[in-house]
Structure formats: structure tokens, C-alpha cells
Design an enzyme around this catalytic site. Structure first.
Site, PDB file in Angstrom:
ATOM      1  N   GLY A   1      37.544  27.425  33.557  1.00 49.25           N
ATOM      2  CA  GLY A   1      38.440  26.313  33.890  1.00 49.25           C
ATOM      3  C   GLY A   1      37.755  25.336  34.827  1.00 49.25           C
ATOM      4  O   GLY A   1      37.067  25.744  35.755  1.00 49.25           O
TER       5      GLY A   1
ATOM      6  N   ARG B   1      35.399  27.373  26.782  1.00 45.62           N
ATOM      7  CA  ARG B   1      35.442  28.836  26.718  1.00 45.62           C
ATOM      8  C   ARG B   1      34.531  29.264  25.559  1.00 45.62           C
ATOM      9  O   ARG B   1      34.453  28.562  24.552  1.00 45.62           O
ATOM     10  CB  ARG B   1      36.863  29.334  26.455  1.00 45.62           C
ATOM     11  CG  ARG B   1      37.902  28.688  27.345  1.00 45.62           C
ATOM     12  CD  ARG B   1      38.249  29.509  28.574  1.00 45.62           C
ATOM     13  NE  ARG B   1      39.203  28.759  29.409  1.00 45.62           N
ATOM     14  CZ  ARG B   1      39.390  28.960  30.694  1.00 45.62           C
ATOM     15  NH1 ARG B   1      38.703  29.872  31.343  1.00 45.62           N
ATOM     16  NH2 ARG B   1      40.267  28.250  31.364  1.00 45.62           N
TER      17      ARG B   1
ATOM     18  N   ASP C   1      35.336  34.177  37.643  1.00 46.13           N
ATOM     19  CA  ASP C   1      34.818  35.545  37.473  1.00 46.13           C
ATOM     20  C   ASP C   1      34.253  35.801  36.074  1.00 46.13           C
ATOM     21  O   ASP C   1      33.263  36.528  35.927  1.00 46.13           O
ATOM     22  CB  ASP C   1      35.847  36.601  37.887  1.00 46.13           C
ATOM     23  CG  ASP C   1      37.187  36.414  37.208  1.00 46.13           C
ATOM     24  OD1 ASP C   1      37.345  35.454  36.435  1.00 46.13           O
ATOM     25  OD2 ASP C   1      38.087  37.231  37.447  1.00 46.13           O
TER      26      ASP C   1
ATOM     27  N   THR D   1      37.129  27.313  41.160  1.00 44.86           N
ATOM     28  CA  THR D   1      38.431  27.419  40.495  1.00 44.86           C
ATOM     29  C   THR D   1      39.476  26.960  41.495  1.00 44.86           C
ATOM     30  O   THR D   1      39.411  27.333  42.667  1.00 44.86           O
ATOM     31  CB  THR D   1      38.753  28.850  40.011  1.00 44.86           C
ATOM     32  OG1 THR D   1      40.186  29.000  39.949  1.00 44.86           O
ATOM     33  CG2 THR D   1      38.229  29.934  40.925  1.00 44.86           C
TER      34      THR D   1
ATOM     35  N   ASP E   1      42.284  27.945  41.876  1.00 45.45           N
ATOM     36  CA  ASP E   1      43.226  29.006  42.261  1.00 45.45           C
ATOM     37  C   ASP E   1      42.842  29.761  43.536  1.00 45.45           C
ATOM     38  O   ASP E   1      43.669  30.462  44.108  1.00 45.45           O
ATOM     39  CB  ASP E   1      43.355  30.030  41.119  1.00 45.45           C
ATOM     40  CG  ASP E   1      43.845  29.400  39.833  1.00 45.45           C
ATOM     41  OD1 ASP E   1      44.533  28.366  39.922  1.00 45.45           O
ATOM     42  OD2 ASP E   1      43.542  29.923  38.748  1.00 45.45           O
TER      43      ASP E   1
ATOM     44  N   ASP F   1      41.103  32.386  43.740  1.00 41.02           N
ATOM     45  CA  ASP F   1      41.476  33.774  43.417  1.00 41.02           C
ATOM     46  C   ASP F   1      40.271  34.694  43.253  1.00 41.02           C
ATOM     47  O   ASP F   1      40.350  35.708  42.575  1.00 41.02           O
ATOM     48  CB  ASP F   1      42.345  33.797  42.153  1.00 41.02           C
ATOM     49  CG  ASP F   1      41.608  33.279  40.926  1.00 41.02           C
ATOM     50  OD1 ASP F   1      40.518  32.695  41.081  1.00 41.02           O
ATOM     51  OD2 ASP F   1      42.113  33.469  39.811  1.00 41.02           O
TER      52      ASP F   1
ATOM     53  N   MET G   1      50.181  25.838  39.759  1.00 37.34           N
ATOM     54  CA  MET G   1      49.195  26.753  39.168  1.00 37.34           C
ATOM     55  C   MET G   1      48.698  27.778  40.187  1.00 37.34           C
ATOM     56  O   MET G   1      48.959  27.660  41.384  1.00 37.34           O
ATOM     57  CB  MET G   1      48.016  25.953  38.636  1.00 37.34           C
ATOM     58  CG  MET G   1      48.263  25.319  37.295  1.00 37.34           C
ATOM     59  SD  MET G   1      46.697  24.685  36.639  1.00 37.34           S
ATOM     60  CE  MET G   1      47.068  24.649  34.906  1.00 37.34           C
TER      61      MET G   1
ATOM     62  N   ARG H   1      47.617  31.189  38.673  1.00 36.36           N
ATOM     63  CA  ARG H   1      47.599  32.476  37.950  1.00 36.36           C
ATOM     64  C   ARG H   1      48.241  33.557  38.829  1.00 36.36           C
ATOM     65  O   ARG H   1      49.313  33.325  39.370  1.00 36.36           O
ATOM     66  CB  ARG H   1      46.178  32.826  37.518  1.00 36.36           C
ATOM     67  CG  ARG H   1      45.631  31.837  36.514  1.00 36.36           C
ATOM     68  CD  ARG H   1      44.469  32.383  35.747  1.00 36.36           C
ATOM     69  NE  ARG H   1      43.292  32.509  36.591  1.00 36.36           N
ATOM     70  CZ  ARG H   1      42.094  32.861  36.162  1.00 36.36           C
ATOM     71  NH1 ARG H   1      41.928  33.149  34.886  1.00 36.36           N
ATOM     72  NH2 ARG H   1      41.066  32.937  36.955  1.00 36.36           N
TER      73      ARG H   1
ATOM     74  N   GLY I   1      56.529  21.453  53.472  1.00 36.47           N
ATOM     75  CA  GLY I   1      57.832  21.780  54.060  1.00 36.47           C
ATOM     76  C   GLY I   1      58.821  22.382  53.078  1.00 36.47           C
ATOM     77  O   GLY I   1      60.030  22.129  53.168  1.00 36.47           O
TER      78      GLY I   1
ATOM     79  N   GLU J   1      52.841  30.048  39.897  1.00 30.61           N
ATOM     80  CA  GLU J   1      52.766  30.362  38.455  1.00 30.61           C
ATOM     81  C   GLU J   1      52.897  31.867  38.157  1.00 30.61           C
ATOM     82  O   GLU J   1      53.413  32.264  37.109  1.00 30.61           O
ATOM     83  CB  GLU J   1      51.381  29.881  37.985  1.00 30.61           C
ATOM     84  CG  GLU J   1      51.103  29.935  36.537  1.00 30.61           C
ATOM     85  CD  GLU J   1      49.660  29.498  36.235  1.00 30.61           C
ATOM     86  OE1 GLU J   1      48.833  29.355  37.162  1.00 30.61           O
ATOM     87  OE2 GLU J   1      49.372  29.297  35.054  1.00 30.61           O
TER      88      GLU J   1
ATOM     89  N   ILE K   1      47.684  18.541  35.881  1.00 33.66           N
ATOM     90  CA  ILE K   1      47.462  17.365  36.732  1.00 33.66           C
ATOM     91  C   ILE K   1      46.805  17.781  38.049  1.00 33.66           C
ATOM     92  O   ILE K   1      46.049  17.032  38.661  1.00 33.66           O
ATOM     93  CB  ILE K   1      48.784  16.602  36.971  1.00 33.66           C
ATOM     94  CG1 ILE K   1      48.487  15.233  37.562  1.00 33.66           C
ATOM     95  CG2 ILE K   1      49.762  17.382  37.845  1.00 33.66           C
ATOM     96  CD1 ILE K   1      49.582  14.228  37.375  1.00 33.66           C
TER      97      ILE K   1
HETATM   98  P1  ADP Z   1      36.256  31.690  34.539  1.00 31.27           P
HETATM   99  O1  ADP Z   1      34.778  31.660  34.714  1.00 31.27           O
HETATM  100  O2  ADP Z   1      36.942  30.504  35.135  1.00 31.27           O
HETATM  101  O3  ADP Z   1      36.855  33.020  34.949  1.00 31.27           O
HETATM  102  P2  ADP Z   1      36.509  32.519  31.748  1.00 31.27           P
HETATM  103  O4  ADP Z   1      37.094  33.853  32.049  1.00 31.27           O
HETATM  104  O5  ADP Z   1      37.044  31.760  30.589  1.00 31.27           O
HETATM  105  O6  ADP Z   1      36.575  31.512  32.988  1.00 31.27           O
HETATM  106  O7  ADP Z   1      34.942  32.749  31.523  1.00 31.27           O
HETATM  107  C1  ADP Z   1      34.099  31.648  31.234  1.00 31.27           C
HETATM  108  C2  ADP Z   1      33.098  32.045  30.195  1.00 31.27           C
HETATM  109  O8  ADP Z   1      32.284  33.118  30.698  1.00 31.27           O
HETATM  110  C3  ADP Z   1      33.686  32.604  28.909  1.00 31.27           C
HETATM  111  O9  ADP Z   1      34.072  31.579  28.015  1.00 31.27           O
HETATM  112  C4  ADP Z   1      32.536  33.421  28.361  1.00 31.27           C
HETATM  113  O10 ADP Z   1      31.599  32.590  27.712  1.00 31.27           O
HETATM  114  C5  ADP Z   1      31.895  33.967  29.632  1.00 31.27           C
HETATM  115  N1  ADP Z   1      32.387  35.343  29.903  1.00 31.27           N
HETATM  116  C6  ADP Z   1      33.624  35.706  30.261  1.00 31.27           C
HETATM  117  N2  ADP Z   1      33.749  37.045  30.372  1.00 31.27           N
HETATM  118  C7  ADP Z   1      32.527  37.553  30.078  1.00 31.27           C
HETATM  119  C8  ADP Z   1      31.978  38.870  29.989  1.00 31.27           C
HETATM  120  N3  ADP Z   1      32.733  39.965  30.227  1.00 31.27           N
HETATM  121  N4  ADP Z   1      30.686  38.996  29.669  1.00 31.27           N
HETATM  122  C9  ADP Z   1      29.919  37.904  29.399  1.00 31.27           C
HETATM  123  N5  ADP Z   1      30.383  36.645  29.445  1.00 31.27           N
HETATM  124  C10 ADP Z   1      31.648  36.445  29.782  1.00 31.27           C
END
Ligand code: ADP
Length: 357
Positions: free
Chosen positions: A15, A76, A107, A129, A131, A133, A173, A175, A189, A226, A258
Site C-alpha cells: 500500500g 501487489r 511487512d 504504511t 497504519d 502497524d 483506516m 486495519r 476532540g 477500521e 483519501i
Molecule cells: P505491505 O508491504 O504493505 O505489507 P503486501 O502484503 O501487499 O503489502 O506485500 C507487498 C508485496 O510483497 C506483495 O505484493 C508481494 O509481492 C510481496 N510479498 C508479500 N508477502 C510475501 C511473502 N510471504 N514472501 C515473498 N514476498 C511477499
């Protein structure tokens, strides 16, 4: 051990978040300053698989410090998790003499970074991100800008709530992380805040609203993270608004994507710049498979495996065997980080109770 890198790549994945562009700029300029060429990968890991690359110069990252989103785009890419996808990504790195990568994202992005490092392409992560998080770091890029966007939008809602003696339920937002709702709720507030980390007593909220209304309060904001509809049902905010409407005129606003856009705040520009510079410095010193974290105001690298398992521990998602590779001291450290984060949320929630009325 120091290794001489001649070319590194930078990508944004997952994201998007305001602050990604300033991080790309900092990585690019710091690397070039150190005599290392820089390639931008378009569309995150998908761009690595599809070989969509652009050379970056100091001038090609001009003016992006003020821009939300990411000039390198983000997509993604489930194929990246497959053996074929990973092989294609490694082939792109080999063909283009990419020695190392800085991956900016969340992550999922860091899991990908670990896979790349394991396959011989040293990779370092920068957390981005809105978030906030990622448990290992107190701060993720985009969080401050997102909260400022929320308070600006909610301030506007407050104006009209005040004029019409109205309540506005606002969903933001985050998550399964209530950081945006809690902090922006206090700063705007909100008369009540609901976050997934803590129990939300709907009846107590109604009593509070009745009492502040009787005391002369006209406009009210109820801030819902969210993660709450995720627990209580997708239309929870709509149902809550309908119930509130029996007490006073009420409306519902969902501040969704937004909040992901907009020009990065000072905090995001500065932290992104510092994280980008440190990521390059560490790569050139031979470090990899780490994510740059802010801990008690100081930037420092944290092993990606440690960060990912810590995150699972905090979110009560540990799987059998997750802790096997860590020492007792490391596990204690993880528990301490989780306790600190929970205590901080409880402290702020109490402040909201005491002050927002
Ligand atoms: P974020 O990085 O914000 O957590 P995603 O979870 O969509 O977003 O992960 C971003 C991209 O990282 C994914 O589209 C994929 O290409 C790669 N990715 C996610 N999980 C794994 C994984 N377990 N092993 C390898 N690549 C991953």
C-alpha cells in the site's frame, strides 16, 4: 564485511504512503553521493519480475519530496511469492548488475526482502504504511501525514456538526491497528473513540453522549477505527449511526483512501530522508535483511525475521515453532516491546477519556 556495490535498486511495494517519494529521493541521492548507481524499479516486485526499470539521477528525483503517492508506483504481486516469480526477479537483478535493493513498504514487502537476501541480493527495508502497524518500529512513513489529513477533514465536519447540533461517526483506516483513530481522535476532540486493541463499551458511550448533550455540547465526533467493523460486522458504523440518530441527528463518514494521499508532512519528509540515508549507509557497510526502525526516537536496523515474528506476537498470531530460532533474551525483548506498545495505547485511551468530552 564491506562489499563494494556499484549499482543498487530502489522500489516501493504494498500500500502506498506519503513519505515514499522522499525516501526514494534520499536513497537515490545518498547512493549517488557514495558513487553508487541507482535504478528505480517500477511497480514494486512486479517490476523486478517484468524488468521495468528506470535509471535515477539526482535530477530525476527533483520535486518529489512534496508529492504523495510514489513516483515508482506500487502493485501487489502474488507471483513474487512463487519459485518462478522469484527466479525471474533474480534474473532481472543479474542482467542489470543490481547488487542490492532498498525496498520501501510494509511487512509483506519485508518478507520479499528476506527472500531476495536469501537468494543473494542483499536487501534492506524501509517501513512505509499510514497504519503505523509494524510493531518493531515506533514510526512508519505516512502515519503523520495521514493523521494530519484526518484531523483536517474532521475539523471541517466539526464545523457543520456544531452548526446543526449533530453527531458525525467517522471511520478511519488502520486495519487491525487503532493508532490513527486513537491519536487523530484525541487531536480532533472526538467524544468517543473505538479501536480494536481495547474493548469498546457502546452503552457507556451512549451514556456519555447523553450527559455531554445535556451539559450543552452541540457537535460530536465519534471516531471508529477500521478494525472495529472487522470485529463487529461490516456495517457496524452505519448501524451505530442509526442508533445515535435516535438520540441526536447523526451522519456517517468513511475516510478511506483519501487519507492515503496528500503531500508528506514535515515529519514524514524528514524521517523518510533519514531512513533513506541510513539504509544506503548500512547496505554499503554490508548489512542486509534488516528494516530501519525508529525506537525511542533513534533510527536503528532490526533483523527482518525478528521484526516479523515480533509483529505476530503483538497481534496474537504466533504459530507453532515461530519462536524456536530466537534466544530467551530476544523473546524477552519481544515481550517487552509488545508490553510497551500496549501500555502506550492504554495511556492515550485514558487521556481521551479524561479530556475529550
Ligand atoms: P505491505 O508491504 O504493505 O505489507 P503486501 O502484503 O501487499 O503489502 O506485500 C507487498 C508485496 O510483497 C506483495 O505484493 C508481494 O509481492 C510481496 N510479498 C508479500 N508477502 C510475501 C511473502 N510471504 N514472501 C515473498 N514476498 C511477499
Amino acid at each position: 564485511m564491506e562489499k563494494k556495490f556499484r549499482k543498487i535498486a530502489v522500489l516501493t511495494s504494498g500500500g502506498d504512503a506519503p513519505g515514499m517519494n522522499p525516501a526514494v529521493r534520499a536513497v537515490t541521492r545518498k547512493a549517488l553521493e557514495e558513487g553508487v548507481e541507482v535504478i528505480g524499479v517500477l511497480g514494486g516486485y512486479k517490476g523486478l519480475i517484468e524488468n521495468t526499470l528506470v535509471p535515477l539521477s539526482p535530477r530525476s528525483v527533483s520535486n518529489i519530496i512534496t508529492n504523495g503517492g510514489t513516483m515508482l508506483y506500487s502493485e501487489r504481486c502474488p507471483e513474487f511469492k512463487t519459485e518462478e516469480g522469484m527466479a525471474a526477479a533474480i534474473e532481472t537483478c543479474r542482467k542489470n548488475n543490481i547488487d542490492a535493493i532498498v525496498a520501501i513498504g510494509g511487512d509483506g514487502t519485508f518478507r520479499g526482502a528476506t527472500d531476495l537476501t536469501r537468494r543473494g541480493i542483499p536487501t534492506i527495508g524501509i517501513p512505509a504504511t499510514i497504519d503505523n502497524d509494524i510493531t518493531a518500529t515506533d514510526y512508519t512513513l505516512g502515519y503523520d501525514t495521514a493523521m494530519n489529513t484526518v484531523i483536517s477533514l474532521v475539523d471541517d465536519l466539526r464545523d457543520t456538526c456544531e452548526s446543526h447540533a449533530r453527531c458525525n461517526v467517522v471511520e478511519v483506516m488502520g486495519r487491525d491497528c487503532g493508532c490513527i483513530a486513537l491519536n487523530a481522535g484525541i487531536a480532533s476532540g472526538a467524544v468517543a473513540i473505538a479501536i480494536p486493541e481495547l474493548p469498546f463499551d457502546e452503552e457507556a458511550m451512549f451514556e456519555k453522549i447523553k450527559s455531554v448533550k445535556a451539559a450543552g455540547k452541540r457537535g460530536m465526533i465519534v471516531m471508529i477505527s477500521e478494525g472495529i467493523p472487522a470485529i463487529k460486522g461490516g456495517d457496524y458504523c452505519e448501524k451505530l449511526t442509526a442508533r445515535l440518530n435516535e438520540l441526536l441527528e447523526s451522519r456517517f463518514s468513511r475516510l478511506a483512501h483519501i487519507v492515503r494521499g496528500g503531500s508528506p508532512s514535515l515529519r514524514d519528509r524528514l524521517t523518510a530522508t533519514e531512513m533513506g540515508v541510513l539504509a544506503v549507509e548500512l547496505l554499503l557497510k554490508g548489512e542486509s535483511n534488516v528494516v530501519i526502525c525508529e525506537i525511542d526516537g533513534k533510527l536503528q536496523p532490526v533483523e527482518i525475521n525478528f521484526a516479523l515474528i515480533l509483529d505476530r506476537m503483538y497481534k496474537n498470531k504466533l504459530k507453532d515453532g515461530d519462536l524456536d530460532m530466537f534466544s530467551a533474551e530476544q523473546i524477552d525483548e519481544m515481550r517487552a516491546v509488545c508490553a510497551k506498545r500496549k501500555a502506550e495505547i492504554e495511556r492515550l485511551y485514558q487521556i481521551a477519556r479524561d479530556v475529550c468530552k
